[in-house]
Design an enzyme around this catalytic site. Structure first.
Site, mmCIF file in Angstrom:
data_model
loop_
_atom_site.group_PDB
_atom_site.id
_atom_site.type_symbol
_atom_site.label_atom_id
_atom_site.label_comp_id
_atom_site.label_asym_id
_atom_site.label_seq_id
_atom_site.Cartn_x
_atom_site.Cartn_y
_atom_site.Cartn_z
ATOM 1 C CG HIS A 166 -1.955 -1.096 1.125
ATOM 2 N ND1 HIS A 166 -2.448 -1.771 2.206
ATOM 3 C CD2 HIS A 166 -2.580 -1.608 0.033
ATOM 4 C CE1 HIS A 166 -3.358 -2.657 1.790
ATOM 5 N NE2 HIS A 166 -3.444 -2.576 0.470
ATOM 6 C CD GLU A 169 -0.902 0.849 4.339
ATOM 7 O OE1 GLU A 169 -2.137 0.778 4.213
ATOM 8 O OE2 GLU A 169 -0.163 -0.153 4.365
ATOM 9 C CG HIS A 259 0.183 -3.491 5.421
ATOM 10 N ND1 HIS A 259 -0.552 -3.166 4.309
ATOM 11 C CD2 HIS A 259 0.761 -4.690 5.158
ATOM 12 C CE1 HIS A 259 -0.446 -4.137 3.417
ATOM 13 N NE2 HIS A 259 0.345 -5.075 3.893
ATOM 14 C CD GLU A 335 -2.256 -3.083 9.152
ATOM 15 O OE1 GLU A 335 -1.992 -1.874 8.960
ATOM 16 O OE2 GLU A 335 -2.724 -3.842 8.274
#
Ligand code: ZN
Length: 374
Positions: A166, A169, A259, A335
């Site tokens: 992504h 990010e 991420h 994350e």
């Protein structure tokens, strides 16, 4: 006064700048897709002006909950990025700032450019422990750079780490930089110990096309790569296709996919509890990994996470789930927050590039803890 975003990872649309107390902006959609949330722009000829910026379409962004308690990142030198008080009224995102210098940058998070990536991997290859391999080309024909760290061998555990599927990010790149610095540190006992038994395959920048374009989630074909792993298409998602091809060659004993999460103000992991082959061995590996990370890094926690999948309900299009399923291995999505870690907040910087870097280095301890059992 001028606003520009025509540079690496730039993203903003100017609606009007006539009134400096009501500068109207929109975030542009990703290439060939409807996602948006990442922004990054420069304002010049602005020193001493008490500007008020309004992002009109904030509530239509991919994760509007990401704006609650969010603070915009600001920099004068593009090295030090501090936070500014920011308001979200359920529709528009607003912040006020009087710049101390004539040119200033604003961004969703501290950016990490493609040029920084090239610097990082070429500095890394100077180490005798590391080589760069090109495993394919992206949609826009950029090299897909794989770093191999350690000496490959039959008996070695194969550990894959990928980041920036992504593109918005950017904390994932700072994490990877921190990880690479530590794993290549020949005076670090944890790194030395791990490299006796493991070889790393590291993809620091999976989606450079999307990142350069200022996208949040999509590659240059408009595809969210992290929903492509069950059967990636070579023309629309070559980034996933070539990584999977290389994984088939090397095998995988542990996979980490790095991420950022827009909404949750915490560091956490999401793993493979819902894949068909989840058993007591994988459960034990996951629990050991998380426990050692909790014990050794106060920036990690395991209370505020995504809901854990019920048995058999994992979405196997997602990278960590598919790799765990396909290779019957421990496979984890990491994350980090865009906002801050609410367990250990920093009012000036929030979650930051420096903290992401250190967090990346901290993952070596849990890797060591599971290594023998992988
Ligand atoms: Zn992501």
């Amino acid at each position: 006064m001028h606003i520009s975003s025509n540079f690496d990872s730039g993203n903003i649309e100017v609606i009007s700048i006539e009134d400096i107390r009501n500068i109207r902006l929109n975030i542009r959609k990703d290439t060939k897709a409807d996602y948006f949330q990442w922004f990054h722009f420069r304002v010049h000829d602005v020193k001493g002006y008490p500007c008020k910026y309004v992002i009109e379409n904030a509530n239509e962004a991919s994760y509007p909950e990401g704006w609650d308690n969010y603070k915009v990142c600001v920099s004068y030198d593009r090295i030090n990025w501090f936070r500014l008080e920011t308001q979200f009224n359920g529709k528009e995102l607003t912040f006020e700032h009087t710049s101390e210098f004539n040119s200033v940058f604003y961004a969703y998070f501290t950016p990490y450019s493609y040029e920084q990536h090239l610097d990082l991997i070429h500095a890394a290859q100077i180490s005798p422990l590391c080589v760069i391999e090109n495993i394919g080309l992206t949609v826009e024909q950029r090299n897909m750079d794989l770093l191999i760290v350690g000496n490959p061998g039959e008996s070695k555990k194969k550990i894959w780490i990928i980041a920036r599927q992504h593109p918005g990010e950017s904390m994932a790149s700072w994490f990877i930089e921190g990880f690479i610095e530590r794993i290549l540190d020949e005076e670090d006992p944890v790194s030395r110990k791990i490299l006796q038994d493991a070889v790393f395959y590291i993809m620091p920048f999976v989606n450079p096309d999307g990142a350069i374009s200022g996208n949040l989630r999509a590659n240059a074909a408009g595809i969210n790569l992290n929903r492509e792993w069950a059967n990636p298409d070579i023309s629309k998602s070559p980034e996933a296709y070539y990584i999977l091809k290389k994984m088939d060659e090397t095998g995988v004993d542990l996979m980490l996919d790095i991420h950022g999460d827009e909404g949750l103000p915490y560091n956490f992991v999401s793993s493979i509890e819902g894949i068909p082959g989840y058993d007591s061995r994988l459960k034990d590996l996951l629990e050991t990994f998380k426990k050692v990370w909790l014990d050794t890094c106060p920036d990690f926690q395991d209370e505020h996470t995504y809901p854990v999948n019920d048995p058999g309900t994992a979405n196997l299009n997602i990278c960590s789930k598919q790799i765990g399923h396909k290779f019957n291995c421990l496979s984890i999505t990491v994350e980090m927050p865009f906002k801050d870690n609410n367990d250990l907040p920093d009012p000036v910087y929030g979650w930051s590039s420096e903290r992401s870097l250190k967090f990346g280095g901290s993952i070596l301890q849990p890797i060591l803890s599971v290594l023998k059992k992988l």
